[in-house]
Design a protein around this motif. Structure first.
Motif, PDB file in Angstrom:
ATOM      1  N   LEU A   1       0.832  -1.205   0.000  1.00  0.00           N
ATOM      2  CA  LEU A   1       0.000   0.000   0.000  1.00  0.00           C
ATOM      3  C   LEU A   1       0.865   1.254   0.000  1.00  0.00           C
ATOM      4  CD1 LEU A   1      -2.893   1.287   0.356  1.00  0.00           C
ATOM      5  CD2 LEU A   1      -2.370   1.320   2.806  1.00  0.00           C
TER       6      LEU A   1
ATOM      7  N   PRO B   1      -7.203  -0.876   2.848  1.00  0.00           N
ATOM      8  CA  PRO B   1      -8.105  -1.694   2.024  1.00  0.00           C
ATOM      9  C   PRO B   1      -9.121  -2.438   2.886  1.00  0.00           C
ATOM     10  CG  PRO B   1      -5.922  -2.690   2.159  1.00  0.00           C
ATOM     11  CD  PRO B   1      -5.804  -1.347   2.785  1.00  0.00           C
ATOM     12  N   ASN B   2     -10.163  -2.935   2.251  1.00  0.00           N
ATOM     13  CA  ASN B   2     -11.248  -3.602   2.976  1.00  0.00           C
ATOM     14  C   ASN B   2     -10.810  -4.886   3.675  1.00  0.00           C
ATOM     15  OD1 ASN B   2     -13.066  -1.621   2.195  1.00  0.00           O
ATOM     16  ND2 ASN B   2     -13.682  -2.717   0.335  1.00  0.00           N
TER      17      ASN B   2
END
Length: 470
Positions: free
Chosen positions: A119, A376-377
């Motif tokens: 990320l 993120p999820n």
């Protein structure tokens, strides 16, 4: 001629001002994206001065803690290195079939997850993996601009001890060598991280620089001067050197990791002299890595990078030094689950302490938020930035798992169930740390705690994760 000179002067002035503005903008962009120095320590238990102990000499860690937020109740989500690291780096909980043991690879167990370094890399960070971050150096390779590891030859200083390890698979559990710090792996690691800092100083990119420290993992090998800091005659076995009959047999193991080393008996309790030698070696290794981390932190400050660099230091899980007559990790007692965790955020942390219950899956969303990024999820943790900002945490629980054993930490209660593939419990233990911090008296089978056990069992299933049984 004068008009042409004037025109050139004006153009030059425009370019100069433009360059100044551009440089200022770049600096502003960088200031909004803090650097991150990410220090992971293998097998480090929270037996440190800033956690109330006063016998391990670790002045550099003490100094860093004095500039950090200290988490007094941080817990790994799984007490074994490979699984713990993969869980932390993805922000995802272990399940019955994910993040199981030491040999986990993030790329195999959860390939679709965007890891923390990935990320950051996707958002302009330079990412460098030094030392042991994942269990396997080539894991999550797409997340890194560079991966570096020291040769494992330097686990031992003496050639004959290295050759013994080659023959036996493990070798001797301790080594005392009168050598320079840089002979061993962590000394070489410190020099590499220092070189990286010097290079990164010249870059306009924010960085995510890691330092994966090998010690105090077995074997307990450190230069002699660190062994000399301690008097073995003053070392005592832990107060919890017992295995009560009320505790389920599933809570104990034969500490097979240690048994593989030479001169360690294959079964039974360790002789007291050997036990004290191992504790001595552990202390020496902590002092050794403290010195290496100190070198890196000194260089960070010398380069004036400390003003815009978050420093986070964590141990991948706890470790037993004879607690419950056990050694190593791989269990659901607090000694294997509770971990050291400190974070220095420039301008915000000054040695504060928090007793908020924190899980390792909370580290990912915290660093992402501090970097101005959205997680993120797939991330299941909860950011502890509000705690850094001085707010009170509204979370009072954590869940840790090792194989069949799953532990719910709720306020001062530590409740563990060993469950089968369907989630049905076949053994339990419950400790109340208000009255039993050493976890000696198992309350789970006492009639007066029946309602408490039923409530905790239900809550455990609500909080162990939606994918736990999949």
């Amino acid at each position: 001629m004068k008009q042409q000179f004037l025109k050139m002067f004006v153009l030059s002035l425009v370019f100069t001002v433009s360059g100044i503005c551009q440089t200022t903008t770049q600096k502003n962009v960088k200031s909004q994206n803090p650097n991150i120095l990410f220090i992971a320590v293998d097998d480090l238990r929270p037996e440190l001065n800033f956690y109330g102990a006063n016998h391990i000499k670790s002045p550099n860690l003490d100094k860093l803690a004095g500039e950090s937020l200290i988490f007094e109740r941080a817990y790994c989500n799984v007490p074994v290195c490979g699984a713990s690291r993969a869980s932390l780096m993805t922000g995802a909980r272990p399940t019955r079939n994910r993040f199981i043991d030491a040999h986990v690879k993030k790329d195999e167990d959860y390939p679709e997850a965007i890891s923390l370094p990935l990320l950051l890399k996707q958002n302009g960070y330079q990412t460098i993996s030094n030392g042991k971050i994942y269990h396997y150096g080539n894991d999550d390779a797409k997340a890194w601009d560079e991966i570096w590891q020291s040769s494992r030859r330097w686990r031992y200083a003496f050639e004959e001890n290295f050759e013994l390890r080659q023959k036996t698979g493990r070798g001797l559990p301790v080594e005392i060598a009168d050598v320079h710090d840089s002979i061993y792996m962590d000394g070489k690691l410190a020099l590499k991280v220092i070189t990286d800092l010097q290079k990164l100083k010249q870059s306009n990119q924010p960085f995510f620089l890691t330092m994966g420290v090998a010690k105090p993992h077995l074997p307990f090998n450190a230069p002699k001067k660190y062994w000399d800091l301690y008097d073995r005659n003053e070392i005592e076995l832990p107060e919890s050197y017992v295995q009560p009959e009320t505790t389920p047999k599933q809570a104990f193991h034969n500490f097979g990791e240690l048994r593989q080393y030479e001169k360690i008996p294959k079964k039974g309790d360790l002789p007291e002299e050997l036990a004290k030698e191992l504790i001595h070696g552990y202390y020496a290794c902590v002092s050794y890595i403290d010195a290496q981390i100190g070198l890196v932190l000194d260089e960070l400050k010398r380069l004036n990078l400390d003003e815009n660099t978050i420093v986070i230091l964590w141990g991948d899980h706890g470790w037993n030094l004879g607690d419950h007559k056990l050694w190593c990790k791989h269990i659901n007692f607090e000694t294997a689950l509770r971990t050291p965790l400190i974070i220095k955020v420039p301008g915000k942390t000054t040695g504060q302490k928090t007793d908020a219950i924190t899980e390792y899956i909370d580290i990912y969303p915290t660093l992402a938020e501090l970097a101005g990024l959205k997680s993120p999820n797939s991330v299941e943790g909860k950011s502890f930035v509000p705690i850094i900002n001085g707010q009170k945490s509204d979370k009072n629980w954590a869940v840790s798992k090792f194989k069949d054993g799953v532990t719910l930490i709720k306020d001062q209660l530590f409740y563990t169930e060993w469950t089968d593939d369907a989630g049905v419990a076949y053994a339990r233990m419950l400790f109340d740390h208000k009255t039993d911090p050493l976890e000696i008296d198992n309350l789970a089978e006492k009639p007066s705690y029946k309602n408490t056990v039923e409530a905790l069992s239900k809550e455990l299933r609500e909080k162990w994760g939606e994918d736990f049984l999949k």
